[in-house]
Design a protein around this motif. Structure first.
Motif, PDB file in Angstrom:
ATOM      1  N   ARG A 118       0.791  -1.277  -0.107  1.00  0.00           N
ATOM      2  CA  ARG A 118       0.062   0.105   0.020  1.00  0.00           C
ATOM      3  C   ARG A 118       1.012   1.290   0.062  1.00  0.00           C
ATOM      4  O   ARG A 118       0.540   2.231  -0.721  1.00  0.00           O
ATOM      5  N   ARG A 119       2.055   1.139   0.642  1.00  0.00           N
ATOM      6  CA  ARG A 119       3.002   2.464   0.861  1.00  0.00           C
ATOM      7  C   ARG A 119       3.640   2.551  -0.588  1.00  0.00           C
ATOM      8  O   ARG A 119       4.418   3.392  -0.657  1.00  0.00           O
ATOM      9  N   SER A 120       3.651   1.570  -1.496  1.00  0.00           N
ATOM     10  CA  SER A 120       4.495   1.433  -2.518  1.00  0.00           C
ATOM     11  C   SER A 120       4.011   2.420  -3.695  1.00  0.00           C
ATOM     12  O   SER A 120       3.040   2.188  -4.415  1.00  0.00           O
ATOM     13  N   ALA A 121       4.793   3.641  -3.829  1.00  0.00           N
ATOM     14  CA  ALA A 121       4.295   4.720  -4.700  1.00  0.00           C
ATOM     15  C   ALA A 121       4.631   4.118  -6.263  1.00  0.00           C
ATOM     16  O   ALA A 121       3.679   4.331  -6.954  1.00  0.00           O
ATOM     17  N   PRO A 122       5.825   3.576  -6.541  1.00  0.00           N
ATOM     18  CA  PRO A 122       5.637   2.920  -7.995  1.00  0.00           C
ATOM     19  C   PRO A 122       4.623   1.934  -8.059  1.00  0.00           C
ATOM     20  O   PRO A 122       4.461   1.866  -9.420  1.00  0.00           O
ATOM     21  N   PHE A 123       4.444   1.144  -7.292  1.00  0.00           N
ATOM     22  CA  PHE A 123       3.492   0.228  -7.658  1.00  0.00           C
ATOM     23  C   PHE A 123       2.153   0.555  -7.957  1.00  0.00           C
ATOM     24  O   PHE A 123       1.419   0.311  -8.750  1.00  0.00           O
ATOM     25  N   ARG A 124       1.507   1.679  -6.999  1.00  0.00           N
ATOM     26  CA  ARG A 124       0.562   2.162  -7.220  1.00  0.00           C
ATOM     27  C   ARG A 124       0.291   3.078  -8.417  1.00  0.00           C
ATOM     28  O   ARG A 124      -0.578   3.159  -9.160  1.00  0.00           O
ATOM     29  N   GLN A 125       1.428   3.575  -8.668  1.00  0.00           N
ATOM     30  CA  GLN A 125       1.492   4.401 -10.331  1.00  0.00           C
ATOM     31  C   GLN A 125       1.377   3.432 -11.298  1.00  0.00           C
ATOM     32  O   GLN A 125       0.797   3.705 -12.124  1.00  0.00           O
ATOM     33  N   PHE A 126       2.025   2.232 -11.275  1.00  0.00           N
ATOM     34  CA  PHE A 126       1.806   1.247 -12.214  1.00  0.00           C
ATOM     35  C   PHE A 126       0.365   0.706 -12.233  1.00  0.00           C
ATOM     36  O   PHE A 126      -0.095   0.555 -13.509  1.00  0.00           O
ATOM     37  N   LEU A 127      -0.254   0.458 -11.238  1.00  0.00           N
ATOM     38  CA  LEU A 127      -1.699  -0.259 -11.407  1.00  0.00           C
ATOM     39  C   LEU A 127      -2.383   1.191 -11.987  1.00  0.00           C
ATOM     40  O   LEU A 127      -3.416   0.532 -12.698  1.00  0.00           O
ATOM     41  N   ALA A 128      -2.224   2.324 -11.677  1.00  0.00           N
ATOM     42  CA  ALA A 128      -3.170   3.465 -12.052  1.00  0.00           C
ATOM     43  C   ALA A 128      -2.837   3.771 -13.546  1.00  0.00           C
ATOM     44  O   ALA A 128      -3.695   4.060 -14.053  1.00  0.00           O
ATOM     45  N   ASP A 129      -1.577   3.691 -13.901  1.00  0.00           N
ATOM     46  CA  ASP A 129      -1.329   3.921 -15.498  1.00  0.00           C
ATOM     47  C   ASP A 129      -1.408   3.024 -16.427  1.00  0.00           C
ATOM     48  O   ASP A 129      -1.934   3.210 -17.533  1.00  0.00           O
ATOM     49  N   GLU A 130      -1.269   1.665 -15.859  1.00  0.00           N
ATOM     50  CA  GLU A 130      -1.422   0.336 -16.795  1.00  0.00           C
ATOM     51  C   GLU A 130      -2.210  -0.648 -16.183  1.00  0.00           C
ATOM     52  O   GLU A 130      -1.521  -1.937 -15.976  1.00  0.00           O
ATOM     53  N   PRO A 131      -3.486  -0.502 -15.740  1.00  0.00           N
ATOM     54  CA  PRO A 131      -4.379  -1.434 -15.158  1.00  0.00           C
ATOM     55  C   PRO A 131      -4.611  -2.741 -16.127  1.00  0.00           C
ATOM     56  O   PRO A 131      -4.364  -3.829 -15.584  1.00  0.00           O
ATOM     57  N   GLU A 132      -4.657  -2.780 -17.353  1.00  0.00           N
ATOM     58  CA  GLU A 132      -4.721  -3.895 -18.033  1.00  0.00           C
ATOM     59  C   GLU A 132      -3.475  -4.822 -18.130  1.00  0.00           C
ATOM     60  O   GLU A 132      -3.581  -5.970 -18.017  1.00  0.00           O
ATOM     61  N   THR A 133      -2.331  -3.827 -18.301  1.00  0.00           N
ATOM     62  CA  THR A 133      -1.194  -4.691 -18.237  1.00  0.00           C
ATOM     63  C   THR A 133      -0.883  -5.362 -16.818  1.00  0.00           C
ATOM     64  O   THR A 133      -0.439  -6.558 -16.531  1.00  0.00           O
ATOM     65  N   ALA A 134      -1.158  -4.741 -15.672  1.00  0.00           N
ATOM     66  CA  ALA A 134      -0.937  -5.035 -14.326  1.00  0.00           C
ATOM     67  C   ALA A 134      -1.787  -6.319 -14.155  1.00  0.00           C
ATOM     68  O   ALA A 134      -1.294  -7.226 -13.546  1.00  0.00           O
ATOM     69  N   ALA A 135      -3.147  -6.310 -14.618  1.00  0.00           N
ATOM     70  CA  ALA A 135      -3.804  -7.276 -14.242  1.00  0.00           C
ATOM     71  C   ALA A 135      -3.577  -8.649 -15.269  1.00  0.00           C
ATOM     72  O   ALA A 135      -3.475  -9.782 -14.707  1.00  0.00           O
ATOM     73  N   ARG A 136      -2.905  -8.395 -16.290  1.00  0.00           N
ATOM     74  CA  ARG A 136      -2.413  -9.519 -16.989  1.00  0.00           C
ATOM     75  C   ARG A 136      -1.172 -10.134 -16.369  1.00  0.00           C
ATOM     76  O   ARG A 136      -0.923 -11.204 -16.735  1.00  0.00           O
ATOM     77  N   VAL A 137      -0.156  -8.931 -16.057  1.00  0.00           N
ATOM     78  CA  VAL A 137       1.036  -9.705 -15.586  1.00  0.00           C
ATOM     79  C   VAL A 137       0.829 -10.282 -14.317  1.00  0.00           C
ATOM     80  O   VAL A 137       1.573 -11.366 -13.984  1.00  0.00           O
ATOM     81  N   LEU A 138      -0.212  -9.940 -13.307  1.00  0.00           N
ATOM     82  CA  LEU A 138      -0.231 -10.616 -12.138  1.00  0.00           C
ATOM     83  C   LEU A 138      -0.889 -11.616 -11.963  1.00  0.00           C
ATOM     84  O   LEU A 138      -0.534 -12.493 -11.149  1.00  0.00           O
ATOM     85  N   PHE A 139      -1.857 -11.925 -12.874  1.00  0.00           N
ATOM     86  CA  PHE A 139      -2.793 -12.728 -12.689  1.00  0.00           C
ATOM     87  C   PHE A 139      -2.848 -13.875 -13.683  1.00  0.00           C
ATOM     88  O   PHE A 139      -3.429 -15.008 -13.717  1.00  0.00           O
TER      89      PHE A 139
END
Length: 213
Positions: A118-139
């Motif tokens: 939750r405190r990770s600003a880079p990770f939160r930025q990644f989720l906000a800027d690239e939600p589709e990529t994040a979902a694909r890569v994570l799951f």
């Protein structure tokens, strides 16, 4: 492949004319970079930028984009490896900071890890800027981050619960359900732009243990 060109030598024919004879060229050694080096470099790049730009990372590692793709296969695969590398380090830190035992200890590790994410600003930025990529890569493939965290969670069950693990479901099956709850709290809600409710998450995790007896 790049080559270093050496001056051609010459020889004189009987007619007095000079002919240029090509001299073998020595290939310029190409820098060899390992996947581990790329992943570590990608991790540093991600923490600085909240994403991975293949051109920028190639420059940072002093290799070509072609070399980077040859080592990693694809940007998605590299992101998966980087997120797992970063996440596994955070999970190891949470495990090392554990003070409780039993189910309380298992959940303590999870809450420490979730707080770090939750405190990770880079990770939160990644989720906000690239939600589709994040979902694909994570799951999904090719990242396999989800599968790796399931295996890691099963190891935590064995480590923390010890003999008490026999009172619950098989470690892998329990870890799958456990991680689905954690992912829903951390990733799914962040991807939807909402703050995770960690209190509710903890209640759900405790209920899972109660139901698995």
């Amino acid at each position: 492949m790049a080559y270093r060109v050496r001056p051609a030598s010459s020889m004189r024919h009987g007619n007095g004319k000079t002919a240029q004879i090509p001299v073998a060229r020595n290939p310029v050694p190409r820098r060899v970079v390992s996947e581990e080096t790329v992943v570590r470099g990608g991790g540093r790049y991600f923490l600085s930028h909240g994403t991975i730009d293949m051109g920028g990372l190639a420059d940072a590692l002093a290799v070509s984009r072609a070399t980077l793709y040859r080592v990693t296969g694809s940007r998605d695969r590299l992101l998966g490896e980087v997120l797992w590398w970063l996440g596994s380090r955070q999970l190891a830190e949470a495990r090392g900071a554990r003070r409780r035992s039993g189910v309380d200890g298992v959940i303590e590790v999870t809450m420490r890890y979730a707080a770090t994410v939750r405190r990770s600003a880079p990770f939160r930025q990644f989720l906000a800027d690239e939600p589709e990529t994040a979902a694909r890569v994570l799951f999904a493939e090719p990242g396999r981050v989800h599968r790796r965290f399931i295996r890691a969670q099963a190891d935590i069950f064995v480590d923390v619960l010890g003999p008490d693990l026999a009172d619950h479901a098989a470690p892998e099956a329990l870890a799958y359900l456990y991680i689905r709850i954690v992912e829903s709290a951390i990733y799914a809600e962040l991807l939807a732009g909402r703050q995770p409710d960690l209190d509710l998450t903890e209640q759900a995790l405790r209920a899972l243990f109660s139901g698995a007896r």
